[in-house]
Scaffold this motif. Structure first.
Motif, mmCIF file in Angstrom:
data_model
loop_
_atom_site.group_PDB
_atom_site.id
_atom_site.type_symbol
_atom_site.label_atom_id
_atom_site.label_comp_id
_atom_site.label_asym_id
_atom_site.label_seq_id
_atom_site.Cartn_x
_atom_site.Cartn_y
_atom_site.Cartn_z
ATOM 1 N N GLU A 138 28.327 -50.525 86.383
ATOM 2 C CA GLU A 138 28.304 -51.809 85.665
ATOM 3 C C GLU A 138 29.683 -52.461 85.654
ATOM 4 O O GLU A 138 29.805 -53.670 85.804
ATOM 5 C CB GLU A 138 27.803 -51.591 84.229
ATOM 6 N N SER A 139 30.727 -51.675 85.481
ATOM 7 C CA SER A 139 32.074 -52.238 85.372
ATOM 8 C C SER A 139 32.628 -52.703 86.716
ATOM 9 O O SER A 139 33.421 -53.630 86.775
ATOM 10 C CB SER A 139 33.037 -51.205 84.776
ATOM 11 N N TYR A 140 32.232 -52.036 87.789
ATOM 12 C CA TYR A 140 32.834 -52.353 89.092
ATOM 13 C C TYR A 140 31.843 -52.954 90.089
ATOM 14 O O TYR A 140 32.162 -53.138 91.266
ATOM 15 C CB TYR A 140 33.471 -51.098 89.697
ATOM 16 N N GLY A 141 30.604 -53.229 89.624
ATOM 17 C CA GLY A 141 29.641 -53.904 90.499
ATOM 18 C C GLY A 141 29.064 -53.042 91.611
ATOM 19 O O GLY A 141 28.940 -53.494 92.741
ATOM 20 N N HIS A 142 28.731 -51.788 91.295
ATOM 21 C CA HIS A 142 28.046 -50.951 92.284
ATOM 22 C C HIS A 142 26.662 -50.615 91.765
ATOM 23 O O HIS A 142 26.437 -50.563 90.556
ATOM 24 C CB HIS A 142 28.788 -49.635 92.515
ATOM 25 N N VAL A 143 25.739 -50.369 92.696
ATOM 26 C CA VAL A 143 24.393 -49.994 92.275
ATOM 27 C C VAL A 143 24.166 -48.510 92.550
ATOM 28 O O VAL A 143 24.219 -48.061 93.697
ATOM 29 C CB VAL A 143 23.323 -50.834 93.021
ATOM 30 N N PHE A 144 23.959 -47.775 91.479
ATOM 31 C CA PHE A 144 23.634 -46.345 91.598
ATOM 32 C C PHE A 144 22.197 -46.151 91.128
ATOM 33 O O PHE A 144 21.830 -46.621 90.045
ATOM 34 C CB PHE A 144 24.571 -45.500 90.722
ATOM 35 N N GLU A 145 21.410 -45.487 91.949
ATOM 36 C CA GLU A 145 20.016 -45.190 91.569
ATOM 37 C C GLU A 145 19.908 -43.702 91.283
ATOM 38 O O GLU A 145 20.404 -42.891 92.080
ATOM 39 C CB GLU A 145 19.098 -45.492 92.749
ATOM 40 N N PHE A 146 19.268 -43.368 90.187
ATOM 41 C CA PHE A 146 19.199 -41.951 89.797
ATOM 42 C C PHE A 146 17.772 -41.425 89.892
ATOM 43 O O PHE A 146 16.816 -42.127 89.589
ATOM 44 C CB PHE A 146 19.687 -41.785 88.353
ATOM 45 N N GLU A 147 17.675 -40.173 90.290
ATOM 46 C CA GLU A 147 16.381 -39.486 90.274
ATOM 47 C C GLU A 147 16.639 -38.094 89.710
ATOM 48 O O GLU A 147 17.534 -37.399 90.172
ATOM 49 C CB GLU A 147 15.861 -39.388 91.712
ATOM 50 N N GLU A 148 15.862 -37.719 88.688
ATOM 51 C CA GLU A 148 16.067 -36.402 88.086
ATOM 52 C C GLU A 148 15.099 -35.395 88.685
ATOM 53 O O GLU A 148 13.929 -35.715 88.906
ATOM 54 C CB GLU A 148 15.841 -36.519 86.578
ATOM 55 N N GLN A 149 15.585 -34.179 88.948
ATOM 56 C CA GLN A 149 14.723 -33.128 89.493
ATOM 57 C C GLN A 149 15.014 -31.803 88.804
ATOM 58 O O GLN A 149 16.057 -31.623 88.184
ATOM 59 C CB GLN A 149 14.951 -32.987 91.007
ATOM 60 N N LEU A 150 14.054 -30.881 88.963
ATOM 61 C CA LEU A 150 14.169 -29.579 88.300
ATOM 62 C C LEU A 150 14.917 -28.559 89.146
ATOM 63 O O LEU A 150 14.815 -28.549 90.367
ATOM 64 C CB LEU A 150 12.762 -29.018 88.034
ATOM 65 N N ILE A 151 15.652 -27.688 88.469
ATOM 66 C CA ILE A 151 16.281 -26.530 89.121
ATOM 67 C C ILE A 151 16.448 -25.426 88.071
ATOM 68 O O ILE A 151 16.464 -25.709 86.861
ATOM 69 C CB ILE A 151 17.645 -26.908 89.764
ATOM 70 N N GLY A 152 16.581 -24.185 88.536
ATOM 71 C CA GLY A 152 16.905 -23.076 87.629
ATOM 72 C C GLY A 152 15.740 -22.624 86.766
ATOM 73 O O GLY A 152 14.574 -22.675 87.183
ATOM 74 N N HIS A 153 16.073 -22.187 85.552
ATOM 75 C CA HIS A 153 15.056 -21.698 84.613
ATOM 76 C C HIS A 153 14.039 -22.794 84.303
ATOM 77 O O HIS A 153 12.829 -22.540 84.244
ATOM 78 C CB HIS A 153 15.753 -21.227 83.328
ATOM 79 N N ALA A 154 14.536 -24.014 84.121
ATOM 80 C CA ALA A 154 13.640 -25.146 83.822
ATOM 81 C C ALA A 154 12.598 -25.293 84.929
ATOM 82 O O ALA A 154 11.415 -25.552 84.656
ATOM 83 C CB ALA A 154 14.454 -26.438 83.683
ATOM 84 N N ALA A 155 13.017 -25.095 86.175
ATOM 85 C CA ALA A 155 12.096 -25.229 87.304
ATOM 86 C C ALA A 155 11.140 -24.032 87.375
ATOM 87 O O ALA A 155 9.961 -24.186 87.696
ATOM 88 C CB ALA A 155 12.874 -25.355 88.604
ATOM 89 N N ILE A 156 11.635 -22.850 87.041
ATOM 90 C CA ILE A 156 10.764 -21.662 87.050
ATOM 91 C C ILE A 156 9.648 -21.847 86.010
ATOM 92 O O ILE A 156 8.476 -21.587 86.269
ATOM 93 C CB ILE A 156 11.556 -20.362 86.748
ATOM 94 N N GLU A 157 10.046 -22.318 84.827
ATOM 95 C CA GLU A 157 9.057 -22.526 83.756
ATOM 96 C C GLU A 157 7.977 -23.518 84.195
ATOM 97 O O GLU A 157 6.808 -23.339 83.915
ATOM 98 C CB GLU A 157 9.746 -23.070 82.495
ATOM 99 N N ALA A 158 8.396 -24.596 84.892
ATOM 100 C CA ALA A 158 7.448 -25.649 85.252
ATOM 101 C C ALA A 158 6.646 -25.324 86.509
ATOM 102 O O ALA A 158 5.488 -25.719 86.632
ATOM 103 C CB ALA A 158 8.200 -26.970 85.448
#
Ligand code: NAD
Ligand code: IPM
Ligand code: MN
Length: 365
Positions: free
Chosen positions: A32-52
């Protein structure tokens, strides 16, 4: 057209989600401050991923990472597995497989001391003068990835330290190139007096050295290096070492910087890079809002520089952290008896201070 930078966020376990959230917010604030576009995608890893899903690195996570421009990791690991050596599926396997699949053979771990944190270090201020170290930890070979098995009815276990000359050469070249552009001192850390894999390591470094006549090369045994790091850390500029030695020495070196919660890292190879704090999921403080998010925030500074070539923005993050520390704000791991109660803050408060500083710097520029 404005370029979009795709970032996959892997929050993981324990304090991972708490610190990764602030890494993401810092990148958003830079956008926002420097005028760049970042797109985010969240994914599972680790214990959280094992549980799911039953898998510490689900196929969907790996695919998203392969298609990303950069990856931000919190941490993986859970006491359930720490306390069960027999568990076959483990959170850490997710991170190891990710590093291997993406060919992230070089893990850059800078050890720098913010002036304000000299008091937080376990070392005397005079020993810390002039310390600025860059570790190149080999990340996809050695003991971590060599043949490993239980035999003789489970009563004998084998883990193998294995390296090819090519594996050593590619990380060594990165370290030599970096040393050439820094203070021109390279320490190669090994155990060549005992281990065949270390003798191969030393041979490759010796073969490469003539191509870098301006770089002063020192070979140091790992046991001595562990001692020298504490005795006289200023002698080191660039350090290159194998996977396990690099893991151990950098946790040790975190005490030079004041806390493990201050150490960022970049894991790079020939494609997409992974930006990850050096610390783990810290189950002892997870869920309490106590974690220091600065290691993750400083990892985003490495991302901005290395993945996107945004040097000014990367420096803006580092400068913002520097100012927040100058104003005296401290999470518990870097606080001391001189930190007044009003400056003792948690994860969210210090993360927000960094963002305020990033925004303020742009608004008054
Ligand atoms: P750890 O790094 O999680 O914690 C070591 C100590 O440092 C703890 O006392 C912890 O509270 C403190 N600490 C760590 N990060 C901190 C932060 N940001 N702010 C304040 N204090 C912090 O190491 P551990 O206790 O040996 O391991 C815990 C789990 O993390 C294990 O399951 C381990 O496998 C995993 N681990 C994961 C990674 C990773 O994901 N890259 C790295 C190391 C350990
Ligand atoms: C690190 C961690 C990992 C490692 C573990 C969790 C696999 O300690 O990133 O330093 O040993 O590489
Ligand atoms: Mn480690």
């Amino acid at each position: 057209m404005i370029e979009k930078h795709k970032i996959v966020v892997l929050p993981g376990d324990g304090i991972g989600p708490e610190v990764a959230a602030w890494g993401k917010r810092v990148i958003q604030a830079i956008g926002e401050s420097y005028g760049h576009v970042f797109e985010f995608e969240e994914q599972l890893i680790g214990h959280a991923a094992i549980e799911a899903t039953g898998n510490p690195l689900p196929e969907e996570t790996l695919e998203a990472c392969c298609a990303a421009d950069a990856i931000l990791l919190g941490a993986v690991g859970h006491p359930k597995y720490d306390n069960d050596p027999t568990a076959k599926v483990r959170p850490e396997q997710g991170l190891l497989k990710l590093r291997k699949s993406l060919g992230l053979y070089a893990n850059l771990r800078p050890i720098r001391i913010f002036d304000e944190l000299v008091q937080a270090s376990s070392l005397k201020p005079e020993v810390l003068q002039g310390v600025d170290i860059l570790f190149f930890r080999e990340l996809t070979g050695g003991l971590y990835f060599g043949p490993s098995e239980r035999k003789e009815n489970g009563n004998v276990a084998v883990s193998t330290m294995i390296y090819s000359k090519d594996e050593v050469r590619r990380i060594a070249i990165k370290a030599f190139e970096s040393a050439k552009n820094r203070r021109k001192v390279l320490h190669s850390v090994d155990k060549a007096n005992v281990l065949e894999a270390s003798r191969l390591w030393r041979e490759v470094i010796q073969e490469l050295a003539p191509q870098y006549p301006e770089v002063q090369v020192h070979h140091m045994y790992v046991d001595n290096a562990a001692m020298q790091l504490i005795k006289c850390p200023a002698q080191f500029d660039v350090v290159v070492t194998e996977n396990m030695f690099g893991d151990i020495l950098t946790d040790e070196a975190s005490q030079i910087a004041g806390s493990l919660g201050m150490l960022p890292s970049a894991s790079v190879g020939d494609g997409v890079g992974l930006y990850e704090p050096v610390h783990g999921s810290a189950p002892d403080i997870a869920g309490q809002g106590l974690a220091n998010p600065l290691a993750t925030i400083l990892s985003t500074a490495l991302m901005l520089d290395i993945a996107f070539g945004l040097k000014r923005e990367s420096q803006a993050v580092i400068d913002a952290v520097d100012r927040v520390l100058k104003y005296g704000y401290r999470t518990a791991d870097i606080a001391d008896e001189n930190t007044p109660a009003g400056k003792r803050v948690g994860t969210d408060a210090i993360g927000q201070k960094v963002i305020n500083e990033i925004e303020l710097a742009v608004s008054i520029a």
